[in-house]
Design an enzyme around this catalytic site. Structure first.
Site, PDB file in Angstrom:
ATOM      1  N   CYS A  38       0.841  -1.207   0.000  1.00 60.14           N
ATOM      2  CA  CYS A  38       0.000   0.000   0.000  1.00 60.14           C
ATOM      3  C   CYS A  38       0.873   1.252   0.000  1.00 60.14           C
ATOM      4  O   CYS A  38       2.002   1.252   0.474  1.00 60.14           O
ATOM      5  CB  CYS A  38      -0.903  -0.005   1.232  1.00 60.14           C
ATOM      6  SG  CYS A  38      -1.907   1.477   1.431  1.00 60.14           S
ATOM      7  N   SER A  40       0.696   3.856   1.800  1.00 56.28           N
ATOM      8  CA  SER A  40       1.048   4.402   3.121  1.00 56.28           C
ATOM      9  C   SER A  40       2.398   3.868   3.586  1.00 56.28           C
ATOM     10  O   SER A  40       3.202   4.609   4.163  1.00 56.28           O
ATOM     11  CB  SER A  40      -0.037   4.060   4.145  1.00 56.28           C
ATOM     12  OG  SER A  40      -1.219   4.757   3.831  1.00 56.28           O
ATOM     13  N   HIS A  43       5.112   5.779   1.725  1.00 54.61           N
ATOM     14  CA  HIS A  43       5.450   7.091   2.296  1.00 54.61           C
ATOM     15  C   HIS A  43       6.576   6.948   3.320  1.00 54.61           C
ATOM     16  O   HIS A  43       7.469   7.782   3.391  1.00 54.61           O
ATOM     17  CB  HIS A  43       4.231   7.696   3.005  1.00 54.61           C
ATOM     18  CG  HIS A  43       3.247   8.382   2.103  1.00 54.61           C
ATOM     19  ND1 HIS A  43       3.586   9.430   1.284  1.00 54.61           N
ATOM     20  CD2 HIS A  43       1.928   8.180   1.918  1.00 54.61           C
ATOM     21  CE1 HIS A  43       2.509   9.839   0.626  1.00 54.61           C
ATOM     22  NE2 HIS A  43       1.488   9.091   0.984  1.00 54.61           N
ATOM     23  N   HIS A  59       0.372  -2.806   6.986  1.00 57.78           N
ATOM     24  CA  HIS A  59      -0.803  -2.431   7.778  1.00 57.78           C
ATOM     25  C   HIS A  59      -2.101  -2.894   7.108  1.00 57.78           C
ATOM     26  O   HIS A  59      -3.177  -2.552   7.572  1.00 57.78           O
ATOM     27  CB  HIS A  59      -0.843  -0.908   7.928  1.00 57.78           C
ATOM     28  CG  HIS A  59      -1.049  -0.232   6.610  1.00 57.78           C
ATOM     29  ND1 HIS A  59      -0.025  -0.051   5.703  1.00 57.78           N
ATOM     30  CD2 HIS A  59      -2.160   0.214   6.011  1.00 57.78           C
ATOM     31  CE1 HIS A  59      -0.508   0.516   4.617  1.00 57.78           C
ATOM     32  NE2 HIS A  59      -1.801   0.670   4.757  1.00 57.78           N
ATOM     33  N   CYS A 164      -7.490  -2.512   4.294  1.00 54.30           N
ATOM     34  CA  CYS A 164      -7.147  -1.108   4.009  1.00 54.30           C
ATOM     35  C   CYS A 164      -7.847  -0.603   2.758  1.00 54.30           C
ATOM     36  O   CYS A 164      -8.795   0.161   2.842  1.00 54.30           O
ATOM     37  CB  CYS A 164      -5.637  -0.886   3.907  1.00 54.30           C
ATOM     38  SG  CYS A 164      -5.214   0.835   3.528  1.00 54.30           S
TER      39      CYS A 164
END
Ligand code: ZN
Ligand code: ZN
Length: 362
Positions: A38, A40, A43, A59, A164
């Protein structure tokens, strides 16, 4: 066990041998079945979000409950579970409001267990785990409040994405913006979450659904998930194009990139009395601007939504049921599968925009 450890920003993760302690009070040990690649996590890898390293990221995950610690109720070994990356203490104001994504009941380190200690170690050193989860590992120990048991006849890769991308995207359309039947929708950014905003809008019978991206392959995915129109923003002015297609702007515009300029575009392409909904997660410290007079005179509703504004205990099982019923496409989102050893390749492909969703399968 094996885990992918991020030791330095901007560097590949390393697959390392680490140890994991048994679950303590209020904790659950889960053998990971599948975990998503993902943005996130990306990042953090790129250093756009800085936390303490070394850390195990991951996550978006599902697995089989291996063991439960003392004082855990309603979760048994053998349960299939979707993991939530947000806490849900059940006692704070936000939990009482049914908005557990915003739970403010815990004040400690978000990368350790609720008692402040770590369960994963490398040669005696404590390792941080993203969102008290860190699913880029064969197993996790995680607070029980982040474990949502679901039916046990659904593939792990589907359950992982419910953790997610599916919940975030579908929830943005259905729960946060509350898209009305027949209304017009624009979605800026057609990655894993953006495609789910599109299918969420289609699920509640939006009329026109306009997908916007810079890559034609992603716009092709968007059509498969319910987009009626596509705009390649590398070739035309997306705001002008949306206004032209809809006679003045959309009822709902979703920004699903986390980029200041596209946040501004989402506001600009919303018609009077419309809703601009920010889903994408920007780098820490970025700023966007808007025209406050236009916001007033158009009565624009500007909202943010995190994790689809979900109530995981209610919404995860619902997303699973919608998928089993054929009303949400989740398997179709998965355009690439990896082993844990291939994780860095997975993030490279994510960075190049090659995939709808990549999943690490154990
Ligand atoms: Zn995610
Ligand atoms: Zn709470």
């Amino acid at each position: 066990m094996k885990a992918a450890v991020l030791n330095d920003y901007g560097q590949p993760m390393r697959i390392e041998d680490v140890t994991i302690d048994p679950p303590r009070s209020g904790e659950v040990q889960v053998r990971i079945g599948a975990t998503g690649v993902c943005h996130s996590d990306y990042h953090v890898i790129k250093g756009e979000w800085k936390y303490g390293l070394p850390m195990i990221l991951g996550h978006e995950a599902a697995g089989v409950v291996e063991a439960v610690g003392p004082n855990v109720t309603g979760i048994q070994p053998g349960d299939h579970a979707v993991l939530s990356f947000r806490p849900a203490c059940g006692r704070c104001r936000m939990c009482a409001l049914g908005r557990s994504v915003l739970c403010e009941g815990h004040t400690g380190d978000r990368f350790k267990m609720l008692d402040g200690t770590a369960r994963v170690h490398r040669n005696g050193e404590d390792l941080s785990v993203l969102a008290r989860m860190g699913s880029f590992a064969e197993q996790v120990v995680i607070p029980a409040e982040q474990v949502v048991p679901v039916r046990n006849d659904v593939p792990m890769e589907i359950l992982a994405l419910v953790g997610c991308a599916v919940t975030t995207g579908v929830g943005a359309a259905v729960s946060a913006a509350r898209v009305e039947p027949g209304s017009s929708v624009a979605v800026i950014g057609c990655g894993g979450v953006g495609l789910n905003v599109i299918q969420g809008a289609a699920l509640v019978n939006a009329g026109r659904i306009i997908a916007i991206d810079l890559l034609d392959n992603k716009l092709e995915f968007a059509r498969q998930f319910g987009a009626t129109d596509t705009i390649n923003a590398s070739q035309v002015n997306a705001v002008e194009q949306v206004r032209a297609l809809t006679g003045g702007g959309v009822d709902y515009a979703f920004e699903v990139i986390g980029n200041a300029r596209t946040v501004e575009q989402a506001i600009e392409m919303t018609r009077a009395a419309g809703t601009a909904c920010i889903v994408g997660m920007a780098p820490q410290g970025s700023r966007a601007t808007f025209d406050p007079l236009a916001l007033v005179t158009k009565e624009t509703r500007l909202i943010g939504t995190w994790y689809g504004s979900a109530r995981p205990r209610i919404d995860f099982p619902r997303m699973v049921e919608l998928t089993v019923a054929g009303k949400l496409k989740v398997q179709e989102l998965i355009s690439r599968r990896y082993t844990l050893d291939e994780i860095n390749d997975g993030f490279d492909r994510l960075g190049r925009g090659e995939v709808a969703r990549g999943v690490i399968v154990f």
